[in-house]
Design an enzyme around this catalytic site. Sequence first.
Site, PDB file in Angstrom:
ATOM      1  N   ILE A  11       0.486  -1.505   0.011  1.00 56.57           N
ATOM      2  CA  ILE A  11      -0.027   0.023   0.452  1.00 56.57           C
ATOM      3  C   ILE A  11       0.302   0.965  -0.016  1.00 56.57           C
ATOM      4  CG2 ILE A  11      -0.467   0.558   2.589  1.00 56.57           C
ATOM      5  CD1 ILE A  11      -3.105   0.744   1.815  1.00 56.57           C
ATOM      6  N   VAL A  33       1.688  -3.078   8.314  1.00 58.69           N
ATOM      7  CA  VAL A  33       1.324  -2.326   7.305  1.00 58.69           C
ATOM      8  C   VAL A  33       1.710  -0.307   7.883  1.00 58.69           C
ATOM      9  CG1 VAL A  33      -1.433  -1.581   7.456  1.00 58.69           C
ATOM     10  CG2 VAL A  33      -0.167  -1.441   6.208  1.00 58.69           C
ATOM     11  N   ASP A  34       0.875  -0.335   8.936  1.00 59.47           N
ATOM     12  CA  ASP A  34       1.973   0.250  10.020  1.00 59.47           C
ATOM     13  C   ASP A  34       3.128   0.956   9.863  1.00 59.47           C
ATOM     14  OD1 ASP A  34       1.258   2.695  11.755  1.00 59.47           O
ATOM     15  OD2 ASP A  34       0.695   1.780  13.898  1.00 59.47           O
ATOM     16  N   SER A 116      -7.616  -4.945  10.664  1.00 59.89           N
ATOM     17  CA  SER A 116      -7.537  -5.755  11.944  1.00 59.89           C
ATOM     18  C   SER A 116      -7.084  -7.204  11.363  1.00 59.89           C
ATOM     19  CB  SER A 116      -8.909  -5.968  12.344  1.00 59.89           C
ATOM     20  OG  SER A 116      -9.464  -4.648  13.326  1.00 59.89           O
TER      21      SER A 116
HETATM   22  N1  AR6 Z   1       0.838  -2.882   2.590  1.00 59.91           N
HETATM   23  C1  AR6 Z   1      -0.325  -3.513   2.424  1.00 59.91           C
HETATM   24  N2  AR6 Z   1      -0.663  -4.591   3.624  1.00 59.91           N
HETATM   25  C2  AR6 Z   1       0.074  -4.960   4.310  1.00 59.91           C
HETATM   26  C3  AR6 Z   1       1.281  -4.403   4.112  1.00 59.91           C
HETATM   27  C4  AR6 Z   1       1.674  -3.071   3.057  1.00 59.91           C
HETATM   28  N3  AR6 Z   1       2.655  -2.595   2.998  1.00 59.91           N
HETATM   29  N4  AR6 Z   1       2.366  -4.683   5.621  1.00 59.91           N
HETATM   30  C5  AR6 Z   1       1.318  -5.239   5.606  1.00 59.91           C
HETATM   31  N5  AR6 Z   1      -0.056  -5.625   5.224  1.00 59.91           N
HETATM   32  P1  AR6 Z   1      -1.493  -5.375  10.764  1.00 59.91           P
HETATM   33  P2  AR6 Z   1      -3.545  -5.185  12.190  1.00 59.91           P
HETATM   34  C6  AR6 Z   1      -0.969  -6.440   5.469  1.00 59.91           C
HETATM   35  O1  AR6 Z   1      -1.117  -6.081  11.297  1.00 59.91           O
HETATM   36  O2  AR6 Z   1      -4.105  -6.170  11.999  1.00 59.91           O
HETATM   37  C7  AR6 Z   1       0.241  -2.883  14.133  1.00 59.91           C
HETATM   38  O3  AR6 Z   1       1.734  -2.939  14.740  1.00 59.91           O
HETATM   39  C8  AR6 Z   1      -0.913  -7.883   6.332  1.00 59.91           C
HETATM   40  O4  AR6 Z   1      -0.299  -8.792   5.768  1.00 59.91           O
HETATM   41  O5  AR6 Z   1      -0.430  -4.703   9.687  1.00 59.91           O
HETATM   42  O6  AR6 Z   1      -5.137  -4.450  11.759  1.00 59.91           O
HETATM   43  C9  AR6 Z   1       0.054  -1.604  14.596  1.00 59.91           C
HETATM   44  O7  AR6 Z   1       0.667  -0.383  15.072  1.00 59.91           O
HETATM   45  C10 AR6 Z   1      -2.805  -7.870   6.958  1.00 59.91           C
HETATM   46  O8  AR6 Z   1      -2.991  -8.184   5.863  1.00 59.91           O
HETATM   47  O9  AR6 Z   1      -2.549  -4.544  11.069  1.00 59.91           O
HETATM   48  C11 AR6 Z   1      -1.331  -2.102  15.319  1.00 59.91           C
HETATM   49  O10 AR6 Z   1      -0.845  -2.926  16.717  1.00 59.91           O
HETATM   50  C12 AR6 Z   1      -2.620  -6.493   7.632  1.00 59.91           C
HETATM   51  O11 AR6 Z   1      -2.199  -5.542   6.423  1.00 59.91           O
HETATM   52  C13 AR6 Z   1      -1.748  -3.615  14.657  1.00 59.91           C
HETATM   53  O12 AR6 Z   1      -0.258  -3.694  14.317  1.00 59.91           O
HETATM   54  C14 AR6 Z   1      -3.125  -5.705   8.721  1.00 59.91           C
HETATM   55  O13 AR6 Z   1      -2.626  -6.126   9.126  1.00 59.91           O
HETATM   56  C15 AR6 Z   1      -2.619  -3.187  13.936  1.00 59.91           C
HETATM   57  O14 AR6 Z   1      -3.255  -4.196  13.359  1.00 59.91           O
END
Ligand code: AR6
Length: 168
Positions: A11, A33-34, A116
């Site tokens: 993203i 992703v954050d 999430s």
């Molecule tokens: N581009 C698109 N999608 C992504 C990317 C990227 N660069 N990187 C990861 N994903 P998560 P949550 C996907 O864990 O469950 C963080 O530490 C990943 O594969 O990022 O909402 C925050 O600070 C998954 O499908 O977010 C919070 O503490 C999706 O993004 C917590 O994680 C969401 O995974 C939030 O958890």
Amino acid sequence: MIKLQIRIGDITDFNGDAIVNAANHSLLGGGGVDGAIHHAAGPALNNACMKLNGCKTGEAKLTDGYNLPANYIIHTVGPIWHATKTDAIQLANCYRNALRIAVNHGFKTIAFPSISTGAYGYPLDQAAPIAVKTILQFPSDIAVSMVCFDERTADAYQRALQNYESGF
Ligand code: AR6
């Protein structure tokens, strides 16, 4: 009517009006992703986030995109999966509140990650239909991209889209 496209990718490469961040309450960065968004946007993002006083689950806040190709970032906080009805309401609120900010600012193109379904443990097959329904029922003509990081995630959103379109 909203146009929804599902694709596989990172993203942080999205070149449009805004990307949505799946953040935590602090808005000060994290993993997944954050972490990728904070890394790509650069340290000025953290300075901007420090002024926002955090964000509640289901709500959304706007910052600039800084070094990202996208102009803005809409930060939202998804629910941590607890297997309750509140989870679904809060997850839908994330999509709705992010879209509301986008419409209020006249954005035409935005990208969502799968909120999430990573660290926060929301089962993909339950999160995807909520995301698809909430996006498609939102009254606007924004072009929305669901940018999925892997094939399994993209498949779940494709399935949810097909089911929604065929009336399931
Ligand atoms: N581009 C698109 N999608 C992504 C990317 C990227 N660069 N990187 C990861 N994903 P998560 P949550 C996907 O864990 O469950 C963080 O530490 C990943 O594969 O990022 O909402 C925050 O600070 C998954 O499908 O977010 C919070 O503490 C999706 O993004 C917590 O994680 C969401 O995974 C939030 O958890």
